[in-house]
Design an enzyme around this catalytic site. Structure first.
Site, PDB file in Angstrom:
ATOM      1  N   ASN A  66       0.826  -1.195   0.000  1.00 33.65           N
ATOM      2  CA  ASN A  66       0.000   0.000   0.000  1.00 33.65           C
ATOM      3  C   ASN A  66       0.866   1.254   0.000  1.00 33.65           C
ATOM      4  OD1 ASN A  66      -2.541  -1.405   0.207  1.00 33.65           O
ATOM      5  ND2 ASN A  66      -2.021  -1.815   2.349  1.00 33.65           N
ATOM      6  N   CYS A  75      -5.189  -7.630  -4.669  1.00 32.84           N
ATOM      7  CA  CYS A  75      -5.620  -6.415  -5.352  1.00 32.84           C
ATOM      8  C   CYS A  75      -6.189  -6.812  -6.699  1.00 32.84           C
ATOM      9  CB  CYS A  75      -4.447  -5.445  -5.521  1.00 32.84           C
ATOM     10  SG  CYS A  75      -4.926  -3.928  -6.375  1.00 32.84           S
ATOM     11  N   ASN A  77      -7.716  -5.009  -9.181  1.00 34.47           N
ATOM     12  CA  ASN A  77      -7.260  -4.203 -10.309  1.00 34.47           C
ATOM     13  C   ASN A  77      -5.783  -4.441 -10.582  1.00 34.47           C
ATOM     14  OD1 ASN A  77      -9.740  -2.806 -10.881  1.00 34.47           O
ATOM     15  ND2 ASN A  77      -9.405  -1.606  -9.027  1.00 34.47           N
ATOM     16  N   CYS A 220     -11.518  -0.129  -6.678  1.00 31.65           N
ATOM     17  CA  CYS A 220     -10.994  -1.216  -5.842  1.00 31.65           C
ATOM     18  C   CYS A 220     -11.601  -2.508  -6.369  1.00 31.65           C
ATOM     19  CB  CYS A 220     -11.358  -0.989  -4.377  1.00 31.65           C
ATOM     20  SG  CYS A 220     -10.830  -2.335  -3.274  1.00 31.65           S
ATOM     21  N   GLY A 221     -10.771  -3.340  -6.986  1.00 24.36           N
ATOM     22  CA  GLY A 221     -11.264  -4.571  -7.586  1.00 24.36           C
ATOM     23  C   GLY A 221     -11.804  -5.548  -6.563  1.00 24.36           C
TER      24      GLY A 221
END
Length: 282
Positions: A66, A75, A77, A220-221
């Site tokens: 992060n 994550c 995306n 946010c995927g």
């Protein structure tokens, strides 16, 4: 320090991608924060390293950090950007299906085109101890105190913990106060991504997410997957849903409990660059 990188994004959720296939990842937490600085650094929501696999059944491993330098488990995306990056590097062809290793375990990706990827995000985890979320028993909805207010949330893990709150409208000022508080709430021992979802129809959701370690993001995927999973489990949406985020739209497919969840969306390159270090950058 000179560090070659690619800048990518998935519907606005942006990443610095590092090629660590030949050399080990060796950045300190402070260096990650310096690179994440959007004024004196490159700027990103997450930094992703592409490395040799630990698991021999996988083609590559990818690490995720992060903007505050803390590690992340998954994550959505980002993994699409990993697939597009591997395609540009000549390691993945259009039409290929490949197994990649994330910090939370293996995921399967299918490259539909140079900038379109579908990802098997695994089976959503609702068991509180595995999210992790502090609750006496598993439920579709939990009452939780946030800043003096009681919210009803869904709790689920999509490789990282998520709190999902259904709201009538995403522009309410209270959301911007509740997001950071929910992200760091004591009932989520590892923190959580806080997703606020507006239901527009059985096949259409609108979402804003405050991510642990990164703050409010354009997309946010895993948050889109979490919102769909919570709403599908409650019987409020169908098995295919368009999730509209500030940066764009993802398509989420989930047949229900016991099945894996699939996410489809774009991945884009922004630029290539060389990080010269904190002193040189300033």
């Amino acid at each position: 320090m000179k560090l070659r990188f690619s800048k990518m994004h998935g519907i606005g959720n942006d990443f610095v991608m590092l090629d660590c296939r030949q050399q080990p990842f060796a950045l300190r937490e402070s260096q990650i924060r310096d690179i994440a600085d959007r004024h004196a650094g490159v700027g990103f929501d997450q930094l992703i390293s592409i490395e040799p696999p630990r698991d021999p059944s996988c083609a590559f491993y990818y690490g995720i950090w992060n903007a505050d330098g803390t590690p992340s488990g998954q994550c959505g995306n980002g993994v699409r950007c990993v697939a597009a990056w591997l395609h540009r590097a000549g390691a993945l062809a259009i039409g290929d299906t490949v197994r990649l290793e994330s910090p939370s375990g293996p995921v399967t990706v299918r490259l539909l085109g140079p900038a379109e990827v579908t990802v098997d995000m695994g089976v959503p985890v609702f068991e509180p101890a595995r999210v992790p979320f502090l609750a006496e028993a598993e439920a579709a909805s939990y009452a939780i105190e946030v800043g003096g207010e009681t919210l009803q949330i869904g709790a689920v893990s999509m490789g990282n913990p998520h709190a999902v709150v259904v709201v009538p409208e995403l522009g309410a000022p209270s959301l911007f106060r509740q997001g950071p508080l929910l992200t760091t709430h004591a009932r989520f021992p590892a923190g959580a991504n806080a997703g606020f979802v507006q239901v527009l129809g059985r096949d259409h959701l609108r979402l804003r997410v405050h991510e642990r370690g990164s703050g409010w993001t354009l997309a946010c995927g895993t948050g889109a997957c979490a919102a769909m999973a919570v709403m599908r489990r409650r019987g409020e949406v169908d098995d295919r849903v368009r999730v509209e985020l500030p940066g764009g739209v993802l398509v989420i497919d989930w047949a229900g409990p016991g099945h894996t969840l699939w996410m489809t969306g774009p991945a884009a390159f922004a630029f290539e660059g060389e990080w010269l270090g904190k002193t040189a950058a300033r």
